[in-house]
Every structure is written in structure tokens, then in C-alpha cells.
Design a protein around this motif. Structure first.
Motif, mmCIF file in Angstrom:
data_model
loop_
_atom_site.group_PDB
_atom_site.id
_atom_site.type_symbol
_atom_site.label_atom_id
_atom_site.label_comp_id
_atom_site.label_asym_id
_atom_site.label_seq_id
_atom_site.Cartn_x
_atom_site.Cartn_y
_atom_site.Cartn_z
ATOM 1 N N ALA A 143 -2.533 -11.000 -8.160
ATOM 2 C CA ALA A 143 -2.714 -11.170 -9.612
ATOM 3 C C ALA A 143 -3.864 -12.120 -9.940
ATOM 4 C CB ALA A 143 -1.430 -11.661 -10.247
ATOM 5 N N LYS A 144 -4.289 -12.921 -8.984
ATOM 6 C CA LYS A 144 -5.358 -13.895 -9.212
ATOM 7 C C LYS A 144 -6.752 -13.350 -8.928
ATOM 8 C CE LYS A 144 -2.274 -17.694 -7.986
ATOM 9 N NZ LYS A 144 -2.016 -18.762 -7.032
ATOM 10 N N GLU A 198 -14.482 -8.348 -9.559
ATOM 11 C CA GLU A 198 -15.411 -8.187 -8.430
ATOM 12 C C GLU A 198 -14.656 -8.135 -7.102
ATOM 13 O OE1 GLU A 198 -18.588 -7.311 -8.600
ATOM 14 O OE2 GLU A 198 -18.156 -7.254 -10.753
ATOM 15 N N GLN A 199 -13.634 -8.961 -6.946
ATOM 16 C CA GLN A 199 -12.841 -8.922 -5.719
ATOM 17 C C GLN A 199 -12.104 -7.591 -5.592
ATOM 18 O OE1 GLN A 199 -10.776 -12.610 -6.628
ATOM 19 N NE2 GLN A 199 -11.669 -13.577 -4.810
ATOM 20 N N CYS A 239 -1.133 -4.187 -4.132
ATOM 21 C CA CYS A 239 -0.504 -5.422 -3.629
ATOM 22 C C CYS A 239 0.670 -5.190 -2.682
ATOM 23 C CB CYS A 239 -0.067 -6.293 -4.794
ATOM 24 S SG CYS A 239 1.385 -5.674 -5.671
ATOM 25 N N ASN A 240 1.042 -3.949 -2.448
ATOM 26 C CA ASN A 240 2.152 -3.584 -1.549
ATOM 27 C C ASN A 240 3.546 -3.903 -2.073
ATOM 28 O OD1 ASN A 240 0.723 -2.302 0.540
ATOM 29 N ND2 ASN A 240 0.146 -4.277 1.390
ATOM 30 N N ALA A 241 3.681 -4.257 -3.327
ATOM 31 C CA ALA A 241 5.016 -4.497 -3.888
ATOM 32 C C ALA A 241 5.809 -3.190 -3.884
ATOM 33 C CB ALA A 241 4.917 -5.034 -5.311
ATOM 34 N N ALA A 300 4.599 -5.167 -11.707
ATOM 35 C CA ALA A 300 4.991 -6.494 -12.176
ATOM 36 C C ALA A 300 4.355 -7.602 -11.345
ATOM 37 C CB ALA A 300 6.513 -6.634 -12.151
ATOM 38 N N ASN A 301 3.962 -7.322 -10.123
ATOM 39 C CA ASN A 301 3.374 -8.344 -9.265
ATOM 40 C C ASN A 301 1.890 -8.557 -9.525
ATOM 41 O OD1 ASN A 301 3.525 -10.216 -6.929
ATOM 42 N ND2 ASN A 301 2.163 -8.714 -6.001
#
Length: 141
Positions: A11-12, A16-17, A57-59, A103-104
Motif C-alpha cells: 500500500a506504500k 513509479e514503483q 500483494c498476494n493477499a 483491502a491490503n
């Protein structure tokens, strides 16, 4: 044992990342709320037992036992895992829909519709295949 690990720092990330990590299509769908063409997703006809995760994110988002063929052209589920997704009003494209986000990491996954009376919930989570990854169930249990 699964080698999937949830990225709690996702989430951060900056745009660009994300662009460095995701393919152009993944970025378009997950970060720009795009949509893949119907009938083209790799997971549309996936029928093995397992878990569907957020590509970014693999959640854990969905279990295979909640997947059904809605004939809409995208993978469909009648229920998400508890607290796995956020629902937001989407007024784009001149209509009112309910957007589904992870949600993650806040990635766009697709939309939810209340048009599946054949399911236990009456709901159809219409997900972009490119927004998901699939983890086959471990047969050792």
C-alpha cells in the motif's frame, strides 16, 4: 507449504514503483481501474481447487469453492474472504456500480453485482483475471 507471502508494504508503493513491478496490463487494471477484454483472462476457466490472491500483494481474496461460471467473460465468485476486499461506489462510464478493491493494497480487482440468484449470496464478484494469481490447493492435507 505455500511460498506466497502477503506484501503488507504494498500500500506504500508509488506509481513509479508499481510500474517497475507490474506488466503494463496489470498496471492498467490494478492501479488505473482498467478492465481486460471479456473472455481473455487466463483464470477464466481455472477449475482446480485452490486460492485466488491479489496479483499485486498476494493477499488471499477468494477460495475456489466460491467460483462459478456466470458466462460474463470474467472469473466470477459469489463471496470474498472476510475483510479481503473493500467496496466503493464507482460512477465512471455514466453508470453507478460497486467497485471491488484489495483491502491490503487498494488495487482495483473488478466490480460486484447483485445479479446471481443461482448462488448462495445472490452476488457476482466479476473480477479481472489479470488482477488475480492462483495458488493450487496443497494435496498433502
Amino acid at each position: 507449504m505455500s511460498d506466497f507471502k502477503i506484501d503488507i508494504e504494498a500500500a506504500k508503493r508509488t506509481n513509479e514503483q508499481w510500474k517497475e513491478i507490474l506488466t503494463p496490463m496489470e498496471y492498467h487494471v490494478l492501479r488505473e481501474a482498467g478492465t481486460e477484454r471479456p473472455g481473455t483472462g487466463a483464470l477464466l476457466h481455472e477449475n482446480r481447487e485452490g486460492t485466488y490472491r491479489c496479483r499485486a500483494c498476494n493477499a488471499i481474496l477468494f477460495k475456489s469453492d466460491a467460483k462459478f461460471d456466470s458466462h460474463c467473460g470474467w472469473p466470477s465468485f459469489y463471496a470474498a474472504e472476510d475483510t479481503a476486499v473493500r467496496l466503493l461506489e464507482d460512477t465512471s462510464h455514466g453508470m453507478i456500480r460497486t467497485e471491488v478493491r484489495c483491502a491490503n493494497c487498494d488495487s482495483h480487482l473488478g466490480h460486484i453485482f447483485n445479479d446471481a440468484p443461482q448462488t448462495p449470496t445472490g452476488q457476482r464478484y466479476c473480477m479481472n483475471s489479470v488482477s488475480l494469481s492462483f495458488e493450487e490447493a496443497d494435496d498433502e492435507n
